[in-house]
Design an enzyme around this catalytic site. Structure first.
Site, PDB file in Angstrom:
ATOM      1  N   CYS A 139       0.835  -1.206   0.000  1.00  6.32           N
ATOM      2  CA  CYS A 139       0.000   0.000   0.000  1.00  6.32           C
ATOM      3  C   CYS A 139       0.867   1.252   0.000  1.00  6.32           C
ATOM      4  CB  CYS A 139      -0.936  -0.004   1.205  1.00  6.32           C
ATOM      5  SG  CYS A 139      -1.990   1.453   1.275  1.00  6.32           S
ATOM      6  N   CYS A 142      -0.441   4.127   2.133  1.00 10.57           N
ATOM      7  CA  CYS A 142      -0.210   3.940   3.576  1.00 10.57           C
ATOM      8  C   CYS A 142       1.257   4.176   3.931  1.00 10.57           C
ATOM      9  CB  CYS A 142      -0.547   2.517   4.016  1.00 10.57           C
ATOM     10  SG  CYS A 142      -2.044   1.837   3.324  1.00 10.57           S
ATOM     11  N   ASP A 143       2.164   3.622   3.148  1.00  8.97           N
ATOM     12  CA  ASP A 143       3.564   3.535   3.574  1.00  8.97           C
ATOM     13  C   ASP A 143       4.550   4.370   2.755  1.00  8.97           C
ATOM     14  OD1 ASP A 143       2.804   1.712   5.543  1.00  8.97           O
ATOM     15  OD2 ASP A 143       2.959   0.017   4.176  1.00  8.97           O
TER      16      ASP A 143
END
Ligand code: NDP
Length: 315
Positions: A139, A142-143
């Site tokens: 992701c 997300c990261d």
């Protein structure tokens, strides 16, 4: 034969969608029972830091956030159970569900929050650094932030991979995209955007052989050209896999309308209704577009409110 358990509300799955539904359903006195499923806490338990969930000013780790959500749901007496639902029968007015330990549950309402699982390549080295939290992610939204100013590699050639490569290109000095065929699967416009981005290098006919690292952190990727067998080593600190997701919806396929990739279809846009009355869906089991903890939580809230109104109208 064990006795049949009659309940008002069964929630299947324990990610942000399930726990948010539980908090709302419990506060509405629906006495929800929640089955945690195969991966208690859901996809966030494989994430390190979550910095984009509103309310956590300094960020929180995925596992910590899920413990807090669980505690919050239990504070209102949600009956949280380990184990999973492995069979359902939604053909009648009451919704029959069976748990893996053989219990038969008859629920007036069911909220499905079984989520989706990111697909990985399955390489030993990939799984090793994924488990270590050392630089493998599925992701970018997300990261990606943790790789600001670094070089990253992303695998995949669909719309997700293109979107994520583009997202990473704004944060990273260089993004190398590994495409296993000589063309993209993504829509023309998305592929074109990637091709035109200066700091994205696309390697066609290229597959991953090994994720390289120092034992703790990713340091590069060994890849090979599947036409020439030529190998390359690409230095990077982040390895992103964007080869699709699989929604966890197999047990519902005989009763619910699913799209061609298995996502549950909403009966009415803007609600959590499925095609079966009294069965609602929240989170990634029906969402292939946003896939964020906060959107899952939002739809969990919608599902609990819809379930509450459905029950009120019935009585
Ligand atoms: P897709 O299934 O569309 O694409 C998966 C990609 O991963 C393919 O290019 C596939 O390669 C590649 N792949 C699969 N397995 C491997 C492997 N083992 N090694 C290397 N590469 C592999 O998934 P997406 O998540 O991209 O998209 C899912 C759906 O969501 C699509 O319908 C998409 O259009 C939609 N979507 C739309 C967006 C938007 O419109 N903004 C954004 C994101 C998704 P190959 O092509 O060779 O099969």
């Amino acid at each position: 034969m064990s006795a049949i358990e009659r309940i008002q509300c069964l929630i299947i799955g324990s990610g942000p969608a399930g726990y948010t539904a539980a908090i709302y359903a419990a506060r509405a006195d629906m006495k929800p029972v929640l089955y945690e499923g195969l991966q208690p806490g859901g996809q966030l338990t494989t994430t390190n830091e979550v910095e984009n969930f509103p309310g956590y000013r300094d960020g929180v780790t995925g596992p910590e956030m899920m413990i807090e959500l669980k505690d919050q749901a239990q504070r209102f007496e949600t009956d949280v159970r380990p184990g999973f639902i492995d069979k359902v029968d939604f053909s009648g007015d009451v919704h029959k569900c069976w748990s893996d330990d053989g219990k038969e549950i008859h629920a007036d309402t069911v909220i499905i929050s079984t989520g989706a699982s990111a697909k990985y390549l399955g390489l030993e080295s990939e799984q090793k650094y994924l488990q270590l939290g050392g630089g493998v992610s599925a992701c970018a939204v997300c990261d990606g932030f943790f790789y600001r100013g670094h070089e990253t590699v992303i695998v995949g050639a669909g719309d997700s991979a293109c979107e994520e490569a583009h997202y990473l290109s704004k944060l990273c000095t260089k993004v190398t995209m590994l495409v296993r065929r000589d063309e993209f699967r993504a829509s023309k416009i998305m592929a074109e955007r990637v091709r035109k981005t200066e700091n994205i290098e696309i390697l066609y006919n290229t597959e991953t052989k090994e994720v390289l690292g120092d034992g703790q952190l990713v340091t590069g990727v060994k890849a090979f050209n599947n036409k020439t067998n030529e190998e390359v080593e690409i230095p990077c600190t982040g390895f992103f896999v964007a080869i699709g997701h699989k929604p966890n919806t197999d047990i519902f396929k005989d009763f619910l309308n699913l799209d061609e990739t298995g996502y549950i279809e909403y009966e009415q846009p803007g609600t959590s209704y499925t095609n079966v009355k009294g069965v609602f869906v929240a989170g990634d089991a029906a969402d292939k577009t946003y896939r964020q903890a906060v959107t899952a939580a939002g739809t969990g809230c919608m599902a609990a409110l819809d379930a509450e109104r459905y029950l009120a109208a019935k009585h």
